[in-house]
Write a protein that holds these residues in place. Structure first.
Motif, PDB file in Angstrom:
ATOM      1  N   UNK A  17     -41.770 -10.367  30.396  1.00  0.00           N
ATOM      2  CA  UNK A  17     -41.265 -10.093  31.734  1.00  0.00           C
ATOM      3  C   UNK A  17     -40.495 -11.274  32.322  1.00  0.00           C
ATOM      4  N   UNK A  18     -40.451 -12.403  31.635  1.00  0.00           N
ATOM      5  CA  UNK A  18     -39.798 -13.583  32.170  1.00  0.00           C
ATOM      6  C   UNK A  18     -38.320 -13.339  32.511  1.00  0.00           C
ATOM      7  N   UNK A  19     -37.521 -12.684  31.635  1.00  0.00           N
ATOM      8  CA  UNK A  19     -36.121 -12.418  32.016  1.00  0.00           C
ATOM      9  C   UNK A  19     -35.993 -11.587  33.284  1.00  0.00           C
ATOM     10  N   UNK A  20     -36.927 -10.639  33.492  1.00  0.00           N
ATOM     11  CA  UNK A  20     -36.886  -9.829  34.701  1.00  0.00           C
ATOM     12  C   UNK A  20     -37.133 -10.683  35.933  1.00  0.00           C
ATOM     13  N   UNK A  21     -38.129 -11.561  35.863  1.00  0.00           N
ATOM     14  CA  UNK A  21     -38.458 -12.414  37.006  1.00  0.00           C
ATOM     15  C   UNK A  21     -37.335 -13.392  37.313  1.00  0.00           C
ATOM     16  N   UNK A  22     -36.762 -13.998  36.261  1.00  0.00           N
ATOM     17  CA  UNK A  22     -35.676 -14.963  36.471  1.00  0.00           C
ATOM     18  C   UNK A  22     -34.424 -14.254  36.981  1.00  0.00           C
ATOM     19  N   UNK A  23     -34.116 -13.067  36.432  1.00  0.00           N
ATOM     20  CA  UNK A  23     -32.941 -12.330  36.916  1.00  0.00           C
ATOM     21  C   UNK A  23     -33.129 -11.889  38.365  1.00  0.00           C
ATOM     22  N   UNK A  24     -34.376 -11.566  38.763  1.00  0.00           N
ATOM     23  CA  UNK A  24     -34.649 -11.244  40.166  1.00  0.00           C
ATOM     24  C   UNK A  24     -34.380 -12.456  41.051  1.00  0.00           C
ATOM     25  N   UNK A  25     -34.795 -13.642  40.585  1.00  0.00           N
ATOM     26  CA  UNK A  25     -34.507 -14.870  41.340  1.00  0.00           C
ATOM     27  C   UNK A  25     -33.003 -15.091  41.456  1.00  0.00           C
ATOM     28  N   UNK A  52     -28.688 -19.707  33.431  1.00  0.00           N
ATOM     29  CA  UNK A  52     -30.014 -19.438  32.872  1.00  0.00           C
ATOM     30  C   UNK A  52     -30.276 -17.936  32.822  1.00  0.00           C
ATOM     31  N   UNK A  53     -29.918 -17.223  33.896  1.00  0.00           N
ATOM     32  CA  UNK A  53     -30.126 -15.776  33.940  1.00  0.00           C
ATOM     33  C   UNK A  53     -29.321 -15.081  32.849  1.00  0.00           C
ATOM     34  N   UNK A  54     -28.052 -15.464  32.710  1.00  0.00           N
ATOM     35  CA  UNK A  54     -27.186 -14.833  31.712  1.00  0.00           C
ATOM     36  C   UNK A  54     -27.672 -15.109  30.297  1.00  0.00           C
ATOM     37  N   UNK A  55     -28.073 -16.357  30.041  1.00  0.00           N
ATOM     38  CA  UNK A  55     -28.571 -16.717  28.713  1.00  0.00           C
ATOM     39  C   UNK A  55     -29.863 -15.979  28.409  1.00  0.00           C
ATOM     40  N   UNK A  56     -30.774 -15.915  29.381  1.00  0.00           N
ATOM     41  CA  UNK A  56     -32.022 -15.187  29.166  1.00  0.00           C
ATOM     42  C   UNK A  56     -31.762 -13.701  28.912  1.00  0.00           C
ATOM     43  N   UNK A 115     -26.342  -6.923  36.495  1.00  0.00           N
ATOM     44  CA  UNK A 115     -26.447  -6.131  35.265  1.00  0.00           C
ATOM     45  C   UNK A 115     -27.654  -6.565  34.441  1.00  0.00           C
ATOM     46  N   UNK A 116     -27.906  -7.886  34.383  1.00  0.00           N
ATOM     47  CA  UNK A 116     -29.090  -8.379  33.675  1.00  0.00           C
ATOM     48  C   UNK A 116     -30.351  -7.847  34.343  1.00  0.00           C
ATOM     49  N   UNK A 117     -30.403  -7.940  35.666  1.00  0.00           N
ATOM     50  CA  UNK A 117     -31.585  -7.446  36.385  1.00  0.00           C
ATOM     51  C   UNK A 117     -31.773  -5.948  36.158  1.00  0.00           C
ATOM     52  N   UNK A 118     -30.662  -5.186  36.226  1.00  0.00           N
ATOM     53  CA  UNK A 118     -30.751  -3.736  36.055  1.00  0.00           C
ATOM     54  C   UNK A 118     -31.277  -3.373  34.670  1.00  0.00           C
ATOM     55  N   UNK A 119     -30.815  -4.112  33.657  1.00  0.00           N
ATOM     56  CA  UNK A 119     -31.257  -3.786  32.307  1.00  0.00           C
ATOM     57  C   UNK A 119     -32.717  -4.153  32.088  1.00  0.00           C
ATOM     58  N   UNK A 120     -33.130  -5.295  32.609  1.00  0.00           N
ATOM     59  CA  UNK A 120     -34.525  -5.689  32.458  1.00  0.00           C
ATOM     60  C   UNK A 120     -35.445  -4.780  33.273  1.00  0.00           C
ATOM     61  N   UNK A 121     -34.978  -4.394  34.455  1.00  0.00           N
ATOM     62  CA  UNK A 121     -35.795  -3.522  35.298  1.00  0.00           C
ATOM     63  C   UNK A 121     -35.919  -2.130  34.682  1.00  0.00           C
ATOM     64  N   UNK A 122     -34.861  -1.688  33.970  1.00  0.00           N
ATOM     65  CA  UNK A 122     -34.896  -0.366  33.349  1.00  0.00           C
ATOM     66  C   UNK A 122     -35.948  -0.271  32.251  1.00  0.00           C
ATOM     67  N   UNK A 123     -36.375  -1.421  31.738  1.00  0.00           N
ATOM     68  CA  UNK A 123     -37.383  -1.430  30.681  1.00  0.00           C
ATOM     69  C   UNK A 123     -38.801  -1.413  31.244  1.00  0.00           C
TER      70      UNK A 123
END
Length: 587
Positions: A17-25, A52-56, A115-123
């Motif tokens: 869940x780390x990418x989701x949390x970082x993308x939310x930040x 960092x968000x994009x790389x994650x 887009x990163x947040x949307x993709x991580x949240x969709x999972x």
């Protein structure tokens, strides 16, 4: 120290869940910088966090393909390839990559973060056990959450030209999400371009339904969905089969964007560009009104709406917007059924039978739902046009030529059925016209559409039931089909609950708005319940308690009191037990 499989599984889940949390930040940082107009102070600046968000996001995608149990289905592979390439370009841009010789606009970076947040949240999987989270609760809760989120976004300093109260932000957010159009602050002067974009997005998501977007994009990214999620969405999309749920979602989103795009182009070509300061303003006006029109919202970027002096006599614009909200209010299942019927007619006419390459198909018949909706809609439009034309010919239509009078009569017949655009002075209408508009607002649009009201099919079923009872028939029949008893029961439940909601709204408004007449308060309540947006200049003068009453009326009208009751009350499990029947005295 905690050890063991349970602890390792928990730590593994947190890492996932780390990418989701970082993308939310990162997304919150974008909102802070754009909404407050201030740069956030972080080591390396906010740009470092964006990298960092994009790389994650890229690493998360790579991990999903590396681990077989996480790997999406092939349906999503081409989407993920484009997603990965896009993130790579944004990372190179943010880090000053030597391969890039162009400068990307900041909004593309912001879009990449979203887009990163949307993709991580969709999972992320919501618990879909019907005992706790049935479709009705999901439906009502999604609209409530969107209203709260919208109100917080509208409170951002950059969203308004002058600060507004939170109750006004909640009112505007509710009106946009519930596609109503009632406003307590002027959209044109109080909200900045950023605020107007927020309102436009709230209209779009609220008009189609937030569950439509989140569920489809979850399927879009993953290429699959759980059976429980499909069952929950079947009722929301009016799909006959579970397997057709996401096909219906794709069709809904595609139809909306196609119609809105065509509408935006037509609006752009029909308006006088001299009324605007730049071509970009004309483009924004066109897109905003195309979305507001198709979603039956009634919001406008002009202070006086379509009654603004520069567009008051623009009859082509009026007809374009009327076409948009009629299509949006006809209902997606009805539109798809009619489109499929027309497609088969074209195939039969243009490609002779036996021709090589002609696809084998089963002739498609316009179903009973489509017949009822189209006939009822046609009667309301034609009857409303004739009556309004006769009643207002020498009144509010007096200053227009013959074709203008016909155009405005048609528009004023269509707009009360949840669109809410005004092209005449509403306070100058004759009393019989206002009574007709009250009826049209109460009926509203069609089921499974972007509009509100009790719906055209409800009115049709109630009328057919009256006719059957008057003729002494036990069953309600039409076109060789028997209307199910469940449909009749739901129709009369919706009618009675609508009257209860409107009655309570009028009752409480009469206590809080003592300086307003009963007709004006009735007009306001029905307009709010049916998500119309027309007003007799009552909305801007509402007191704080009055605003809360209208907010609740708009929300209940959008999600329906029946859905709220279904979400709150425990569902009865049917049993094969039949009690003796008895007749109750009615009259």
């Amino acid at each position: 120290m905690k050890t063991g499989p349970a602890y390792n599984a928990s730590r593994f889940s947190l890492l996932r869940r780390m990418p989701l949390l970082v993308s939310l930040a990162g997304l919150l940082t974008v909102i802070y910088e754009y909404g407050f107009g201030a740069k956030i102070t972080l080591p390396g600046g906010s740009g470092g966090l964006y990298v960092v968000v994009l790389v994650l996001g890229m690493l998360s995608l790579a991990a999903q393909y590396a681990i077989s149990s996480w790997r999406p289905r092939r349906l999503a592979w081409w989407v993920d390839a484009l997603y990965f390439v896009g993130l790579l370009l944004l990372v190179l841009h943010q880090t000053g990559g030597a391969l890039l010789t162009w400068v990307l606009p900041n909004y593309l970076v912001y879009l990449g973060i979203f887009w990163v947040f949307a993709r991580e949240f969709s999972d992320w999987r919501l618990p879909t056990k019907t005992t706790y989270l049935n479709p009705a609760r999901l439906f009502v809760g999604s609209f409530l959450g969107l209203v709260i989120l919208g109100s917080l976004l509208l409170m951002l300093p950059k969203a308004t030209r002058e600060p507004i109260s939170y109750i006004d932000a909640v009112f505007t957010s509710t009106s946009a999400v519930c596609v109503t159009g009632l406003i307590v602050v002027d959209t044109a002067t109080q909200f900045s371009k950023f605020g107007q974009v927020i309102i436009m997005l709230l209209i779009q998501v609220g008009g189609l339904g937030i569950m439509t977007f989140t569920s489809y994009f979850s399927y879009f990214f993953r290429g699959e969905s759980s059976f429980q999620q499909q069952m929950a969405l079947r009722d929301m999309t009016s799909s006959d089969k579970v397997a057709e749920v996401f096909q219906s979602l794709r069709k809904i989103i595609a139809l909306a964007f196609i119609v809105e795009s065509i509408g935006a182009v037509l609006v752009y070509l029909s308006v006088d560009h001299a009324l605007f300061r730049s071509p970009s303003e004309v483009l924004f006006f066109s897109v905003f009104h195309a979305i507001s029109g198709f979603c039956n919202a009634g919001f406008s970027t002009f202070t006086n709406g379509l009654y603004e002096s520069g567009i008051r006599y623009n009859y082509p614009l009026h007809l374009i917007l009327a076409g948009l909200f009629i299509i949006g209010g006809i209902g997606f299942p009805i539109a798809f059924n009619f489109i499929r019927y027309l497609r088969h007619l074209v195939v039969d006419r243009l490609i002779p039978a036996g021709t090589k390459g002609r696809s084998v198909h089963i002739p498609w018949i316009i179903n009973l739902n489509t017949r009822i909706v189209l006939i009822t809609t046609g009667i309301l439009l034609l009857g409303g046009t004739l009556l309004i034309g006769m009643l207002e010919w020498n009144n509010t239509l007096a200053g227009h030529p013959l074709h203008g009078k016909l155009s405005l009569a048609f528009f004023n017949s269509a707009t009360p059925r949840t669109a809410g655009f005004n092209v005449v002075d509403m306070t100058a209408l004759h009393f019989p016209t206002l009574m007709l508009i009250l009826f049209l607002m109460w009926v509203g649009a069609s089921p499974a559409s972007t509009g509100g009201g009790i719906k055209t099919s409800t009115l049709a079923l109630a009328t057919l039931n009256y006719y059957s009872i008057a003729r002494g028939k036990v069953k309600t029949e039409l076109y060789g089909r028997e209307i199910s008893n469940n449909s009749i029961r739901r129709a009369f439940a919706l009618i009675s609950l609508s009257l209860v909601t409107i009655g309570f709204s009028i009752f409480f408004l009469s206590m809080t708005e003592k300086d307003q007449g009963l007709l004006a308060l009735t007009f306001e309540s029905i307009s709010a319940y049916s998500t119309v947006g027309l007003s007799l200049n009552v909305t801007p003068t509402l007191s704080q308690p009055g605003k809360m009453i209208i907010i609740l009326t708009m929300f209940v009208g959008r999600v329906s009191l029946l859905s709220i009751l279904i979400s709150l009350l425990p569902q009865h499990k049917s049993r094969n037990v039949h009690y003796p029947k008895d007749e109750i005295l009615i009259n």
